[in-house]
Motif scaffolding. Sequence first.
Motif, mmCIF file in Angstrom:
data_model
loop_
_atom_site.group_PDB
_atom_site.id
_atom_site.type_symbol
_atom_site.label_atom_id
_atom_site.label_comp_id
_atom_site.label_asym_id
_atom_site.label_seq_id
_atom_site.Cartn_x
_atom_site.Cartn_y
_atom_site.Cartn_z
ATOM 1 N N THR A 181 2.858 21.901 -37.421
ATOM 2 C CA THR A 181 2.305 21.684 -38.747
ATOM 3 C C THR A 181 1.627 22.958 -39.251
ATOM 4 O O THR A 181 0.886 23.616 -38.517
ATOM 5 C CB THR A 181 1.280 20.537 -38.712
ATOM 6 O OG1 THR A 181 1.958 19.319 -38.414
ATOM 7 C CG2 THR A 181 0.565 20.392 -40.046
ATOM 8 N N GLU A 406 0.546 13.530 -49.280
ATOM 9 C CA GLU A 406 1.254 12.812 -48.229
ATOM 10 C C GLU A 406 2.686 12.478 -48.633
ATOM 11 O O GLU A 406 3.534 12.228 -47.782
ATOM 12 C CB GLU A 406 0.498 11.511 -47.903
ATOM 13 C CG GLU A 406 -0.839 11.724 -47.221
ATOM 14 C CD GLU A 406 -0.685 12.071 -45.756
ATOM 15 O OE1 GLU A 406 0.341 11.706 -45.153
ATOM 16 O OE2 GLU A 406 -1.592 12.720 -45.204
ATOM 17 N N ASP A 407 2.974 12.463 -49.920
ATOM 18 C CA ASP A 407 4.317 12.107 -50.387
ATOM 19 C C ASP A 407 5.277 13.294 -50.381
ATOM 20 O O ASP A 407 6.402 13.183 -50.888
ATOM 21 C CB ASP A 407 4.250 11.512 -51.791
ATOM 22 C CG ASP A 407 3.581 12.438 -52.797
ATOM 23 O OD1 ASP A 407 3.223 13.572 -52.413
ATOM 24 O OD2 ASP A 407 3.409 12.031 -53.961
ATOM 25 N N ALA A 408 4.852 14.435 -49.832
ATOM 26 C CA ALA A 408 5.675 15.634 -49.692
ATOM 27 C C ALA A 408 5.952 16.329 -51.019
ATOM 28 O O ALA A 408 6.816 17.195 -51.097
ATOM 29 C CB ALA A 408 6.999 15.325 -48.985
ATOM 30 N N ASN A 425 9.697 19.806 -55.767
ATOM 31 C CA ASN A 425 10.321 19.060 -54.679
ATOM 32 C C ASN A 425 11.023 20.019 -53.735
ATOM 33 O O ASN A 425 11.790 20.873 -54.173
ATOM 34 C CB ASN A 425 11.330 18.058 -55.240
ATOM 35 C CG ASN A 425 10.683 17.047 -56.163
ATOM 36 O OD1 ASN A 425 10.014 16.134 -55.726
ATOM 37 N ND2 ASN A 425 10.872 17.231 -57.470
ATOM 38 N N HIS A 427 9.899 19.672 -49.934
ATOM 39 C CA HIS A 427 9.413 19.317 -48.599
ATOM 40 C C HIS A 427 9.969 17.959 -48.171
ATOM 41 O O HIS A 427 10.212 17.087 -49.003
ATOM 42 C CB HIS A 427 7.884 19.267 -48.580
ATOM 43 C CG HIS A 427 7.232 20.607 -48.682
ATOM 44 N ND1 HIS A 427 7.184 21.495 -47.637
ATOM 45 C CD2 HIS A 427 6.601 21.224 -49.729
ATOM 46 C CE1 HIS A 427 6.557 22.594 -48.024
ATOM 47 N NE2 HIS A 427 6.193 22.455 -49.288
ATOM 48 N N ALA A 429 8.323 16.463 -45.515
ATOM 49 C CA ALA A 429 7.189 15.921 -44.761
ATOM 50 C C ALA A 429 5.925 16.160 -45.565
ATOM 51 O O ALA A 429 5.911 16.930 -46.534
ATOM 52 C CB ALA A 429 7.092 16.588 -43.392
ATOM 53 N N ALA A 430 4.849 15.505 -45.176
ATOM 54 C CA ALA A 430 3.580 15.620 -45.886
ATOM 55 C C ALA A 430 3.140 17.075 -45.989
ATOM 56 O O ALA A 430 3.231 17.848 -45.023
ATOM 57 C CB ALA A 430 2.508 14.810 -45.161
ATOM 58 N N VAL A 431 2.656 17.441 -47.176
ATOM 59 C CA VAL A 431 2.178 18.802 -47.416
ATOM 60 C C VAL A 431 0.728 18.886 -46.954
ATOM 61 O O VAL A 431 -0.124 18.132 -47.410
ATOM 62 C CB VAL A 431 2.295 19.171 -48.906
ATOM 63 C CG1 VAL A 431 1.711 20.549 -49.170
ATOM 64 C CG2 VAL A 431 3.766 19.116 -49.345
ATOM 65 N N ASP A 447 4.120 22.314 -44.685
ATOM 66 C CA ASP A 447 4.112 20.893 -44.362
ATOM 67 C C ASP A 447 4.036 20.627 -42.859
ATOM 68 O O ASP A 447 3.934 21.558 -42.049
ATOM 69 C CB ASP A 447 5.320 20.193 -44.993
ATOM 70 C CG ASP A 447 6.660 20.638 -44.412
ATOM 71 O OD1 ASP A 447 6.714 21.070 -43.244
ATOM 72 O OD2 ASP A 447 7.677 20.535 -45.123
#
Length: 464
Positions: A181, A406-408, A425, A427, A429-431, A447
Motif C-alpha cells: 500500500t 475508499e471507492d478508488a 478513474n 485505481h 483499490a482504495a486510494v 492506492d
Amino acid sequence: MSDVFISYSKSRQKETKELAADIEARGFNVWWDTDMSPGEPFQDVISNELARARAVVVIWTPTSVASNWVKSEAGRALKRNVLIPVYTPDLNLDLIPPPFDVLHTELVTNRDAIFGALERLGIRPGETPLKPQPAPPSRRYALALVGASAAACALAAIPLLKGRVSGSDKPVRTFEIGSNTISAIVYTFAGNGILLGDWDGAISLRDIQNGSEVRRFDGHSHVVWSLAVLPDSHRIISGGDDGLLRLWDLANVHPIREFKGHSDEVWSVSLLAGQDKVLSASLDGTMKLWDLSTDIPIRTFNYGSRLLCAATTPDGKIAVSGANGAIQMWNVADGSRINVLKGFDGEITSVGALPDGKHVISAGVDGVIRLWELASTQEVAKFGANRKISAFGISPSGRTVIAGGEDAIVQLWNIRERRLMKSFNGHAAAVESVAISPDGRSAASGDRKSVVNIWNLEGTEWGI
C-alpha cells in the motif's frame, strides 16, 4: 560561448568524457579543456570560456576537491549563480570544500538531475550559437540552482507534462510500484519527482516521468504514515507506526536525525513555514513541536484521544488537529487550546490550512469536506460524495482540493463554489494518499495495491 562548461580533475577524464557526450547528445553545446587548440594560452582560454558559459558543471572527486583550479572555477560559477555541482560515487561528501559543502550535490551519474538543472537555469538545446559565432553572455541566471534552497533539489525540473490533456479523467501516467500500500505521497519541490511511503517502512524517491526509483530510504519498522519536504528542498521529514520521526537528506540513504517522544504511531507531520520546525500528531493523543536541529521536543499538546491529522496556518501561529468528532485549535507559541470545531460524524482523517491563513478544510469517514472560518469557528461550506475520504491535498492557490477515497475514485473540488470539477478513474483499490504538485498542474495518488497514478490538472479552469 557554450551552454555548459565542465570543470573536472584530469584523473577522471573517462567520467567527464561520458558526461560531455551525454549532454551534447541532448543538443547542448559543451566546453571542456579538450576543446583547446594547440598553442592557445590555456589560462586565458579557460577563463574566457568559464566567464561566457551559461552553466558550469563541477565534478567533485577525491582529486578535484583538493584542486585549486577546480575550486576557483566553482567559486566563479557560484558568484554568477550558474553552478551545478555533482560528485563521483567514490567521494566522501565530507571532503567537499566550503562553501560548496552546504550546497546539495548530486551523483554525476544522475543525468536527469543535471538536465533538469539546465532547465531550471532556462537553458534549452539549440538556443546557443556555436562557438565560432560571437554572442553576448546570456543573462538568464535567475533560476540558477545555487544556495541552500534552489541548489538543493534532488531531481531538477523536467517539463512535467508533454502537451495538454484538458478534461481527461484518465491518468497521464501509471506506475506499479510493487505489492505494498502507498501510505504517503508528496512531490519534490522541483515537481519532477515524487516521494512514496509504504507499508514496509520504506520511502522511495521516484522520477515522475517513468516511475524509476532514484533512491530508497529504509528506516521505519513498518508503515510510513506521513511525509513532508522541507523548504530547502533537499530534506524530508517522515513519521511512522514505530512512533518515530526521521529527518533525511535526499542525497543520503541514512537518516540525519531521529525524533523520539511519541508512544504510539505518528500519523501526521506538518511544517511551520519559515521555521526549521515540525509539528507531529500521534495516536498517543498528543502533538509535539520539534526543532529539527535537536531531538528534544519543544512543546507537547495533549489532545486527550488519538490524533489522525494536524496542520498549521501559514504564519505558524495556529495548529489544528483532527480526531474523532472534532477539530481543536491550538496556540503554537504556548501550547494552549484556543477553541474546538464541532459538527462531525466519525473520525477526521485529513485537515489542512488554506493559504489565506483564515480557513481550514477537513474531511473524514463521513465523506463530507468542510470549510471552516478560524475567526468565528463556523462551518462556512460543506460538500462531498458520501464516501469515506482517506486523504486529500489542497492546491497551491487554495481554490481546489483533491480527495481520494475508499471507492478508488479521486475527485477534484472547487472549494468556494462547492462544485465537483472532475472525477478521475484509474485505481482498482482504495486510494490511501494524494498530493498536488508545487506548480498546481498535476496530482499524484497511490492506492492499496501499490499503483500510483499521475493526473493532469491543466485545463480544469481552476487557476494556480
